[in-house]
Design an enzyme around this catalytic site. Structure first.
Site, PDB file in Angstrom:
ATOM      1  N   GLU A 401     -72.127  35.709  18.630  1.00  0.00           N
ATOM      2  CA  GLU A 401     -71.270  35.721  18.812  1.00  0.00           C
ATOM      3  C   GLU A 401     -71.436  36.840  20.881  1.00  0.00           C
ATOM      4  O   GLU A 401     -70.651  37.713  21.320  1.00  0.00           O
ATOM      5  CB  GLU A 401     -69.745  36.606  18.378  1.00  0.00           C
ATOM      6  CG  GLU A 401     -69.515  35.905  17.293  1.00  0.00           C
ATOM      7  CD  GLU A 401     -68.587  34.862  17.360  1.00  0.00           C
ATOM      8  OE1 GLU A 401     -68.759  33.936  18.492  1.00  0.00           O
ATOM      9  OE2 GLU A 401     -68.612  33.964  16.381  1.00  0.00           O
ATOM     10  N   GLY A 402     -72.420  36.332  21.480  1.00  0.00           N
ATOM     11  CA  GLY A 402     -73.461  37.102  21.622  1.00  0.00           C
ATOM     12  C   GLY A 402     -73.768  38.551  21.039  1.00  0.00           C
ATOM     13  O   GLY A 402     -73.397  39.603  20.467  1.00  0.00           O
TER      14      GLY A 402
END
Length: 591
Positions: A401-402
């Site tokens: 997620e990043g």
């Protein structure tokens, strides 16, 4: 209508305990959701743990469908499309409680979060009618396809292409997506591609479409029971009705979905950390050395206390944020055609809080897993003990997620964008702090509960405004290139949100249940605030040293010394009290 708290406003405003959501606010229905999820994991998933860990597609899909039958896959899907349409606190509870299912929790999380929510938020009514009922009940499984071999953090650098056919009836997609969770058995893929090689867009791709193929399973360090494969697209004809959102607006979908994905990941980390505490406390009570349980040794107790404190703080942050999201979504017409877009916009209001939770949560879980292994000693390195798997599985979360590095850049970057848009009077507050630098420092409010802790929190906010304002003045538009300074600003913001969340939750417990019931929460909040403040002070010194020199640096360091004077608590005594409770209960405890 309740006043909506602006995202990022915690750095300039304060909040009172009666305006935050905590686990102590769960309704009977939410408690039942927690119990249902726990029973499902204990009764259906845990007995098949070993088989799931060997990546059994059939069993995973069967259990996903059972979860769907219980409603666990439809929490975030509107009732009109076969889901339950519940609040974000309820959704958070499910994410937390699923975590004990290890890799299976990841399969569920990818399906209900980044896999299904793009259609919930951005799908047309027809797309929602077509896909959401089956996704909500588990008849079909979803996957999210953003990452490519050459683009991870740089999502917009994707090379997958989409070309509109001459008759305008479909798009032809070509490219490869990598590291796709659930790819081995998913039926529906949310795929990002560039129309004509330039307009970044999102598409709903079905497994049955000609030209769709799945590459081999990746051999991973952890999360071995989840499917992770490449998705290969070779001249895949996708009907124009499967375009998700507007052409060239795929980045709006991708980034909004990542916001909620980051939040859900942080919620899952609560469950993982709690399991690490329970396993470690039970082991420490069983394992004897030198004629007594190792739980009786203060350094083992200190580890359990630190694990419990980190989990308490994370839990406080996550449910506070869930409450903020619920408040901003409360006035949406959930039956309207624009409900999804409005919900995504509402969640985006707290984009930086979602990034904060992602960073803090994944690092807190890593800490708990690492200390858990240490408590287990040599046995913690042996696969027979689940703490070994928790340790391996937790590592991916700082990349999902990043990456945490990307999120650390996003946290202050998002705040500055809100300030530039006039959404927050950030620079006005920063200017005020600079003008008051030479004023005498405030005194501790010794007679007020959390008097000193609240002063330290207020000082941390002042320090952030001081160094943040100076960073804008020093670097201007070039600040985005000064990644080390941005990361320091992010770390201060993370600590501020965490400190405040810990304090107001302890205050809420005391106000609603009495100070005796709040004693443990108060001890954890006190210890955390003082330790976090030391991190804030260190970050502030590093930042001013990077931006100033000579007389200005001397002045600012003098101000820092004046502002940061405080009397530390007896953390050793407080941690021993916390450890006693954890060891006696053999689980995470709050009161």
């Amino acid at each position: 209508m309740a006043r909506i708290v602006k995202g990022g406003s915690f750095v300039i405003d304060s909040i009172t305990w009666d305006r935050v959501t905590t686990p102590e606010d769960w309704t009977e229905e939410q408690a039942m959701i927690a119990e249902t999820t726990e029973q499902f994991i204990e009764g259906e998933v845990t007995p098949h743990d070993e088989k799931l860990e060997k990546l059994d597609y059939g069993l995973t899909v069967e259990l996903l469908r059972k979860a769907g039958e219980l409603g666990l896959l439809g929490i975030d899907v509107p009732e009109a499309y076969g889901g339950l349409g519940l609040d974000k606190v309820s959704s958070t509870i499910v994410s937390e409680k699923l975590a004990k299912g290890s890799s299976f929790a990841l399969s569920v999380g990818a399906h209900v979060g980044i896999g299904t929510l793009p259609i919930v938020f951005f799908g047309t009514p027809e797309q929602k009618r077509t896909f959401l009922p089956d996704l909500a009940n588990g008849t079909k499984i979803a996957a999210y396809c953003l990452t490519e071999p050459s683009s991870g953090s740089d999502a917009l650098g994707a090379k997958t292409t989409a070309k509109l056919s001459e008759d305008g009836s479909h798009y032809v997609l070509n490219g490869t997506k990598q590291f796709i969770t659930n790819a081995g058995f998913a039926d529906v893929f949310v795929v990002y591609a560039k129309i004509d090689g330039s307009r970044f867009s999102a598409f709903i791709v079905e497994r049955t479409m000609e030209g769709v193929s799945i590459g081999p399973e990746e051999k991973k360090m952890g999360i071995k029971g989840s499917s992770t494969c490449p998705l290969i697209l070779e001249n895949v004809r996708v009907p124009v009705g499967h375009l998700l959102g507007e052409p060239g607006k795929g980045h709006l979908i991708a980034f909004n979905i990542l916001n909620i994905g980051r939040f859900k990941l942080g919620a899952g980390c609560i469950g993982g950390a709690k399991e690490a505490i329970a396993l470690s406390a039970a082991y420490a009570n069983e394992r004897e050395q030198f004629g007594k349980p190792i739980s009786s040794f203060p350094l083992i107790g200190q580890k359990l206390a630190d694990m419990n404190i980190a989990t308490y703080v994370l839990e406080s942050m996550v449910y506070r944020t869930a409450g903020l999201i619920d408040a901003v979504l409360a006035d949406i017409d959930h039956d309207g055609e624009l409900a999804g877009m409005q919900a995504a916009k509402g969640i985006a209001e707290y984009a930086l809080e979602c990034s904060i939770i992602k960073v803090f949560g994944t690092e807190a879980l890593d800490f708990a897993a690492d200390e858990g292994v240490q408590i287990h000693g040599g046995y913690g390195f042996i696969q027979e003990y689940k703490i070994e798997r928790i340790y391996r599985d937790s590592r991916i979360n700082r990349i999902f997620e990043g990456t945490n590095e990307i999120n650390r850049l996003l946290i202050p970057g998002t705040l500055l964008k809100k300030a530039m848009k006039g959404e927050l009077p950030l620079m006005e507050h920063a200017q005020s702090v600079q003008e008051r630098m030479l004023e005498p420092a405030g005194r501790d409010e010794a007679d007020e509960p959390f008097g000193q802790e609240k002063r330290l929190l207020a000082t941390a906010k002042q320090l952030f405004l001081l160094i943040g304002g100076q960073a804008v003045q020093t670097y201007g538009l070039a600040l985005e290139e000064e990644q080390e300074v941005l990361a320091l600003l992010a770390d201060v913001m993370i600590r501020i949100y965490a400190m405040e969340s810990a304090i107001v939750r302890a205050e809420k417990i005391a106000a609603k249940s009495g100070e005796a019931r709040a004693e443990l929460a108060a001890a954890m909040a006190t210890v955390y605030v003082h330790e976090a403040f030391a991190d804030v002070e260190r970050a502030a010194k590093q930042a001013v040293a990077a931006m100033a020199s000579g007389d200005l640096l001397a002045l600012q360091l003098s101000v820092l010394r004046k502002w940061t004077r405080h009397t530390p608590p007896d953390a050793i005594r407080l941690k021993r009290k916390i450890a006693e409770k954890v060891i006696a209960a053999e689980r995470y405890v709050v009161g």
